[in-house]
Design a protein around this motif. Structure first.
Motif, PDB file in Angstrom:
ATOM      1  N   CYS A   1       3.897   5.457  -5.524  1.00 26.93           N
ATOM      2  CA  CYS A   1       3.767   5.475  -6.999  1.00 26.93           C
ATOM      3  C   CYS A   1       2.684   6.442  -7.426  1.00 26.93           C
ATOM      4  CB  CYS A   1       3.464   4.074  -7.520  1.00 26.93           C
ATOM      5  SG  CYS A   1       4.876   2.961  -7.463  1.00 26.93           S
ATOM      6  N   TYR A   2       1.577   6.472  -6.651  1.00 21.62           N
ATOM      7  CA  TYR A   2       0.478   7.387  -6.969  1.00 21.62           C
ATOM      8  C   TYR A   2       0.943   8.841  -6.844  1.00 21.62           C
ATOM      9  CZ  TYR A   2      -3.851  10.012  -6.468  1.00 21.62           C
ATOM     10  OH  TYR A   2      -4.838  10.942  -6.600  1.00 21.62           O
ATOM     11  N   LYS A   3       1.670   9.153  -5.749  1.00 18.04           N
ATOM     12  CA  LYS A   3       2.179  10.517  -5.566  1.00 18.04           C
ATOM     13  C   LYS A   3       3.152  10.882  -6.687  1.00 18.04           C
ATOM     14  CE  LYS A   3       1.721  10.594  -0.532  1.00 18.04           C
ATOM     15  NZ  LYS A   3       2.421  10.563   0.744  1.00 18.04           N
ATOM     16  N   GLU A   4       4.023   9.941  -7.025  1.00 19.30           N
ATOM     17  CA  GLU A   4       4.997  10.190  -8.096  1.00 19.30           C
ATOM     18  C   GLU A   4       4.283  10.392  -9.433  1.00 19.30           C
ATOM     19  OE1 GLU A   4       8.508   7.673 -10.287  1.00 19.30           O
ATOM     20  OE2 GLU A   4       8.278   7.427  -8.116  1.00 19.30           O
ATOM     21  N   ALA A   5       3.292   9.549  -9.700  1.00 18.28           N
ATOM     22  CA  ALA A   5       2.538   9.679 -10.951  1.00 18.28           C
ATOM     23  C   ALA A   5       1.764  10.982 -10.977  1.00 18.28           C
ATOM     24  CB  ALA A   5       1.585   8.494 -11.117  1.00 18.28           C
ATOM     25  N   THR A   6       1.206  11.381  -9.820  1.00 15.33           N
ATOM     26  CA  THR A   6       0.479  12.649  -9.731  1.00 15.33           C
ATOM     27  C   THR A   6       1.423  13.816  -9.997  1.00 15.33           C
ATOM     28  OG1 THR A   6      -1.016  11.669  -8.103  1.00 15.33           O
ATOM     29  CG2 THR A   6      -0.995  14.059  -8.243  1.00 15.33           C
ATOM     30  N   GLU A   7       2.623  13.743  -9.412  1.00 13.27           N
ATOM     31  CA  GLU A   7       3.612  14.805  -9.630  1.00 13.27           C
ATOM     32  C   GLU A   7       4.022  14.879 -11.104  1.00 13.27           C
ATOM     33  OE1 GLU A   7       5.806  18.027  -8.867  1.00 13.27           O
ATOM     34  OE2 GLU A   7       4.469  17.058  -7.439  1.00 13.27           O
ATOM     35  N   ARG A   8       4.266  13.694 -11.699  1.00 14.14           N
ATOM     36  CA  ARG A   8       4.633  13.682 -13.121  1.00 14.14           C
ATOM     37  C   ARG A   8       3.489  14.207 -13.992  1.00 14.14           C
ATOM     38  NH1 ARG A   8       7.157   7.796 -13.844  1.00 14.14           N
ATOM     39  NH2 ARG A   8       5.398   7.421 -12.502  1.00 14.14           N
ATOM     40  N   LEU A   9       2.250  13.855 -13.631  1.00 13.23           N
ATOM     41  CA  LEU A   9       1.093  14.365 -14.368  1.00 13.23           C
ATOM     42  C   LEU A   9       1.009  15.885 -14.248  1.00 13.23           C
ATOM     43  CD1 LEU A   9      -1.493  13.847 -15.998  1.00 13.23           C
ATOM     44  CD2 LEU A   9      -2.693  13.546 -13.818  1.00 13.23           C
TER      45      LEU A   9
ATOM     46  N   ILE B   1       0.844  -1.207   0.000  1.00 16.40           N
ATOM     47  CA  ILE B   1       0.000   0.000   0.000  1.00 16.40           C
ATOM     48  C   ILE B   1       0.870   1.244   0.000  1.00 16.40           C
ATOM     49  CG2 ILE B   1      -1.604   1.343   1.417  1.00 16.40           C
ATOM     50  CD1 ILE B   1      -2.906  -1.316   2.243  1.00 16.40           C
ATOM     51  N   ARG B   2       1.944   1.259   0.831  1.00 14.78           N
ATOM     52  CA  ARG B   2       2.845   2.427   0.839  1.00 14.78           C
ATOM     53  C   ARG B   2       3.499   2.621  -0.522  1.00 14.78           C
ATOM     54  NH1 ARG B   2       4.036   0.726   6.101  1.00 14.78           N
ATOM     55  NH2 ARG B   2       5.776  -0.533   5.351  1.00 14.78           N
ATOM     56  N   ASP B   3       3.948   1.490  -1.112  1.00 17.49           N
ATOM     57  CA  ASP B   3       4.561   1.588  -2.443  1.00 17.49           C
ATOM     58  C   ASP B   3       3.559   2.121  -3.466  1.00 17.49           C
ATOM     59  OD1 ASP B   3       6.905   0.610  -1.412  1.00 17.49           O
ATOM     60  OD2 ASP B   3       6.621  -1.457  -2.167  1.00 17.49           O
ATOM     61  N   ALA B   4       2.313   1.643  -3.374  1.00 18.37           N
ATOM     62  CA  ALA B   4       1.277   2.109  -4.302  1.00 18.37           C
ATOM     63  C   ALA B   4       1.005   3.594  -4.096  1.00 18.37           C
ATOM     64  CB  ALA B   4      -0.001   1.294  -4.124  1.00 18.37           C
ATOM     65  N   GLU B   5       0.963   4.030  -2.809  1.00 15.45           N
ATOM     66  CA  GLU B   5       0.753   5.457  -2.527  1.00 15.45           C
ATOM     67  C   GLU B   5       1.922   6.284  -3.044  1.00 15.45           C
ATOM     68  OE1 GLU B   5       0.091   5.616   1.661  1.00 15.45           O
ATOM     69  OE2 GLU B   5      -2.056   5.129   1.467  1.00 15.45           O
TER      70      GLU B   5
END
Length: 189
Positions: free
Chosen positions: A75-83, A69-73
């Motif tokens: 990844c989500y934060k990183e993907a959000t930042e890249r977006l 879950i932490r890794d997914a979060e």
């Protein structure tokens, strides 16, 4: 999904259980049997090594799930930042494209005006050149006509003089002009 009529029709094929038993074949164990077996092991085996193993397994599973879950979060934060960065770059690219389009239209209008001005100047120069050429040719034609008229008038005058002039009239004319020249000479002195 099965309807109630389908379930009811299959109930005639069900074999009624003669009693309670356990299934030791692991491939045939369903979820209810698995939970029942684990529950019995936990209840009767308190303090037994199996419960400790089960607790360790559950804690390891819990840590694995939390880590996932932490890794997914992350990844989500990183993907959000890249977006967010990609959207920012897209917005900048749109602004740059609009600037280029506006500059292109401005440049096109300027070149269009320059071409029109150059064409107008060329047209004016050609008109001036045409007018100059017309005036020049007009003057030349007038001069040629004058020369021809003068030549013709001189020729006609000579012809008339030659036809009317005999030697006596010729001598009188010469004497008259010599007299005029002497009179002019005397008045000049």
């Amino acid at each position: 999904m099965r309807s109630i009529s389908n379930i009811a029709s299959f109930s005639s094929y069900w074999i009624l259980a003669a009693g309670f038993g356990s299934n030791t074949n692991i491939l045939e164990i369903n979820l209810i049997n698995l939970i029942l077996v684990l529950g019995l092991l936990f209840y009767f085996g308190k303090g037994v090594c199996a419960s400790r193993i089960l607790i360790n397994l559950l804690e390891n599973r819990k840590r694995t799930i939390l880590s996932t879950i932490r890794d997914a979060e992350d990844c989500y934060k990183e993907a959000t930042e890249r977006l967010k960065q990609a959207r920012t770059r897209l917005q900048q690219a749109k602004i740059k494209a609009d600037e280029i389009r506006v500059n292109g239209l401005t440049q096109m209008e300027k070149e269009k005006r320059d071409l029109i001005d150059a064409a107008d100047e060329d047209s004016k120069r050609l008109e001036d050149s045409k007018n100059f050429t017309i005036r020049f040719e007009e003057r030349r034609a007038i001069e040629q006509v004058r020369q021809q008229v003068s030549r013709l008038a001189s020729e006609r005058a000579l012809e008339r003089l030659n036809s009317r002039l005999d030697s006596d009239l010729h001598l009188r004319m010469i004497d008259y002009h010599i007299g005029l020249l002497r009179a002019i000479e005397n008045t000049a002195d």
